[in-house]
Design a protein around this motif. Structure first.
Motif, PDB file in Angstrom:
ATOM      1  N   LYS A  45       0.819  -1.211   0.000  1.00 40.94           N
ATOM      2  CA  LYS A  45       0.000   0.000   0.000  1.00 40.94           C
ATOM      3  C   LYS A  45       0.859   1.271   0.000  1.00 40.94           C
ATOM      4  CE  LYS A  45      -2.030  -1.074   3.890  1.00 40.94           C
ATOM      5  NZ  LYS A  45      -1.244  -2.276   4.234  1.00 40.94           N
ATOM      6  N   SER A  46       1.838   1.307   0.902  1.00 37.67           N
ATOM      7  CA  SER A  46       2.670   2.519   0.985  1.00 37.67           C
ATOM      8  C   SER A  46       3.516   2.679  -0.271  1.00 37.67           C
ATOM      9  CB  SER A  46       3.571   2.471   2.222  1.00 37.67           C
ATOM     10  OG  SER A  46       2.790   2.570   3.388  1.00 37.67           O
ATOM     11  N   THR A  47       4.011   1.567  -0.782  1.00 35.77           N
ATOM     12  CA  THR A  47       4.783   1.615  -2.026  1.00 35.77           C
ATOM     13  C   THR A  47       3.938   2.228  -3.133  1.00 35.77           C
ATOM     14  OG1 THR A  47       5.965  -0.363  -1.327  1.00 35.77           O
ATOM     15  CG2 THR A  47       6.047   0.176  -3.676  1.00 35.77           C
ATOM     16  N   LEU A  48       2.691   1.788  -3.240  1.00 37.64           N
ATOM     17  CA  LEU A  48       1.789   2.320  -4.257  1.00 37.64           C
ATOM     18  C   LEU A  48       1.527   3.814  -4.034  1.00 37.64           C
ATOM     19  CD1 LEU A  48      -0.206   1.951  -6.623  1.00 37.64           C
ATOM     20  CD2 LEU A  48      -1.904   1.173  -4.953  1.00 37.64           C
ATOM     21  N   MET A  49       1.288   4.186  -2.767  1.00 33.99           N
ATOM     22  CA  MET A  49       1.013   5.601  -2.469  1.00 33.99           C
ATOM     23  C   MET A  49       2.223   6.476  -2.788  1.00 33.99           C
ATOM     24  SD  MET A  49      -2.066   6.114  -1.367  1.00 33.99           S
ATOM     25  CE  MET A  49      -2.397   7.262  -0.038  1.00 33.99           C
ATOM     26  N   HIS A  50       3.414   5.975  -2.485  1.00 34.97           N
ATOM     27  CA  HIS A  50       4.615   6.775  -2.779  1.00 34.97           C
ATOM     28  C   HIS A  50       4.777   6.978  -4.282  1.00 34.97           C
ATOM     29  CE1 HIS A  50       6.421   5.646   1.388  1.00 34.97           C
ATOM     30  NE2 HIS A  50       5.652   6.711   1.432  1.00 34.97           N
ATOM     31  N   ILE A  51       4.416   5.976  -5.055  1.00 28.82           N
ATOM     32  CA  ILE A  51       4.491   6.135  -6.517  1.00 28.82           C
ATOM     33  C   ILE A  51       3.412   7.117  -6.980  1.00 28.82           C
ATOM     34  CG2 ILE A  51       4.239   4.947  -8.745  1.00 28.82           C
ATOM     35  CD1 ILE A  51       5.474   2.449  -7.327  1.00 28.82           C
ATOM     36  N   LEU A  52       2.173   6.931  -6.488  1.00 23.48           N
ATOM     37  CA  LEU A  52       1.099   7.860  -6.870  1.00 23.48           C
ATOM     38  C   LEU A  52       1.453   9.296  -6.467  1.00 23.48           C
ATOM     39  CD1 LEU A  52      -2.141   5.883  -5.845  1.00 23.48           C
ATOM     40  CD2 LEU A  52      -1.192   6.176  -8.147  1.00 23.48           C
ATOM     41  N   GLY A  53       2.135   9.445  -5.316  1.00 22.48           N
ATOM     42  CA  GLY A  53       2.493  10.761  -4.805  1.00 22.48           C
ATOM     43  C   GLY A  53       3.780  11.311  -5.371  1.00 22.48           C
ATOM     44  N   LEU A  54       4.351  10.629  -6.344  1.00 18.24           N
ATOM     45  CA  LEU A  54       5.568  11.073  -7.034  1.00 18.24           C
ATOM     46  C   LEU A  54       6.765  11.162  -6.087  1.00 18.24           C
ATOM     47  CD1 LEU A  54       3.976  13.938  -9.203  1.00 18.24           C
ATOM     48  CD2 LEU A  54       4.181  11.513  -9.769  1.00 18.24           C
ATOM     49  N   LEU A  55       6.710  10.377  -5.014  1.00 20.44           N
ATOM     50  CA  LEU A  55       7.844  10.305  -4.093  1.00 20.44           C
ATOM     51  C   LEU A  55       8.762   9.162  -4.489  1.00 20.44           C
ATOM     52  CD1 LEU A  55       5.764  10.730  -0.822  1.00 20.44           C
ATOM     53  CD2 LEU A  55       7.403  12.393  -1.715  1.00 20.44           C
ATOM     54  N   ASP A  56       8.298   8.299  -5.376  1.00 20.13           N
ATOM     55  CA  ASP A  56       9.071   7.136  -5.827  1.00 20.13           C
ATOM     56  C   ASP A  56       8.620   6.799  -7.243  1.00 20.13           C
ATOM     57  OD1 ASP A  56      10.822   5.016  -5.769  1.00 20.13           O
ATOM     58  OD2 ASP A  56       9.674   3.820  -4.324  1.00 20.13           O
ATOM     59  N   ARG A  57       9.401   5.991  -7.914  1.00 23.33           N
ATOM     60  CA  ARG A  57       9.065   5.616  -9.286  1.00 23.33           C
ATOM     61  C   ARG A  57       8.760   4.123  -9.360  1.00 23.33           C
ATOM     62  NH1 ARG A  57      10.960   9.290 -13.210  1.00 23.33           N
ATOM     63  NH2 ARG A  57      12.302  10.928 -12.374  1.00 23.33           N
ATOM     64  N   SER A  58       7.913   3.758 -10.309  1.00 29.29           N
ATOM     65  CA  SER A  58       7.643   2.336 -10.523  1.00 29.29           C
ATOM     66  C   SER A  58       8.818   1.716 -11.278  1.00 29.29           C
ATOM     67  CB  SER A  58       6.358   2.170 -11.332  1.00 29.29           C
ATOM     68  OG  SER A  58       6.518   2.747 -12.611  1.00 29.29           O
ATOM     69  N   SER A  59       8.888   0.380 -11.251  1.00 31.06           N
ATOM     70  CA  SER A  59       9.906  -0.318 -12.049  1.00 31.06           C
ATOM     71  C   SER A  59       9.457  -0.426 -13.502  1.00 31.06           C
ATOM     72  CB  SER A  59      10.152  -1.720 -11.485  1.00 31.06           C
ATOM     73  OG  SER A  59      10.485  -1.644 -10.119  1.00 31.06           O
ATOM     74  N   SER A  60       8.134  -0.609 -13.696  1.00 32.59           N
ATOM     75  CA  SER A  60       7.588  -0.620 -15.061  1.00 32.59           C
ATOM     76  C   SER A  60       6.095  -0.354 -14.998  1.00 32.59           C
ATOM     77  CB  SER A  60       7.859  -1.972 -15.740  1.00 32.59           C
ATOM     78  OG  SER A  60       7.147  -2.997 -15.081  1.00 32.59           O
ATOM     79  N   GLY A  61       5.513  -0.108 -16.160  1.00 31.20           N
ATOM     80  CA  GLY A  61       4.077   0.186 -16.220  1.00 31.20           C
ATOM     81  C   GLY A  61       3.842   1.667 -16.478  1.00 31.20           C
TER      82      GLY A  61
END
Ligand SMILES: Nc1ncnc2c1ncn2[C@@H]1O[C@H](COP(=O)(O)OP(=O)(O)O)[C@@H](O)[C@H]1O
Ligand SMILES: [Mg+2]
Length: 238
Positions: A45-61
């Motif tokens: 959940k937090s990993t997803l939120m950090h990506i949605l919040g532009l605090l982290d990047r996805s590996s692909s997609g």
């Protein structure tokens, strides 16, 4: 469409050991929605939120925010977009200690394009979360519930497109937690898009849609059926 993610994956590489944390997550969120994300601890959940919040990047997609392909942006462009579009609320508040409530809320304005009337704007959002009487208190001199309301004011001050809150009631007693959820509900009624991560179904049901995630995959995504006691506005929703 505010948020469009498609087949989003996130792997962590810890000394050669690959952990697949998000295994292909897809959903769309429209402007004005109020969405809860639920799932067991460690489900991503937090990993997803950090990506949605532009605090982290996805590996692909794919991740499109307001039609903009986020993956193609460099770190600086991402920071500008984050400041403009995203308000993030953390479980542990993440306020600057020994700093006044007002200065905590002014912080995002200092990094934004428009630096006009910073005091007035910060004061106004603090008043809107019921903290007009706490402006000059230090952030470590107020209660947990008040801290989280300061964090919401800080998230709001740039008038972002979306508020992302990762277990915002996790460190609060039930009364303060309820106040926080009621503020988020009111903001949503005023048109703000809200995404909240929570463990508790009672908290999740403040939203109108629940996405369930398990082991990095979405296992359910649907409208909340309001129980009569869950919300005074229950009759407005099917
Ligand atoms: N920086 C990281 N490096 C390696 N593994 C991580 C990292 N961040 C999170 N993880 C792992 O990813 C999984 C999901 O974590 P998280 O997104 O925080 O879950 P949740 O918020 O649902 O509890 C966990 O197994 C966690 O250990
Ligand atoms: Mg988490």
């Amino acid at each position: 469409m505010l948020i469009h993610i498609k087949n989003l994956k996130k792997d962590y590489d810890t000394e050669g050991v690959i952990t697949k944390v998000l295994r292909g997550v897809s959903f769309d969120i429209e402007e004005g929605e109020f969405v809860s994300i639920m799932g067991p601890s460690g489900s991503g959940k937090s990993t997803l939120m950090h990506i949605l919040g532009l605090l982290d990047r996805s590996s692909s997609g794919t991740y499109n925010l307001h039609g903009k392909n986020v993956n193609s942006l460099d770190d600086e462009e991402l920071a500008v977009l984050r400041n403009r579009e995203i308000g993030f609320v953390f479980q542990a508040f993440n306020l600057l200690p020994r700093t006044t409530v007002l200065d905590n809320v002014k912080l995002p304005l200092i990094y934004s394009a428009s630096k006009k009337n910073m005091n007035e704007r910060a004061q106004k959002v603090l008043e809107s979360v019921g903290l007009g009487h706490r402006l000059e208190f230090l952030s470590n001199q107020i209660s947990g519930g008040e801290k989280q309301r300061v964090a919401i004011a800080r998230a709001l001050v740039n008038n972002p497109s979306v508020i992302l809150a990762d277990e915002p009631t996790g460190n609060l007693d039930s009364k303060s937690g309820n106040q926080v959820m009621e503020i988020l509900q009111r903001l949503n009624k005023e048109g703000k898009t809200i995404i909240v991560v929570t463990h508790e179904i009672f908290t999740a049901e403040h939203a109108s849609r629940i996405i369930k995630i398990h082991d990095g995959e979405i296992v359910a995504d649907g409208a909340v059926k309001k129980r009569r006691f869950a919300s005074q506005e229950g009759e407005l929703l099917k």
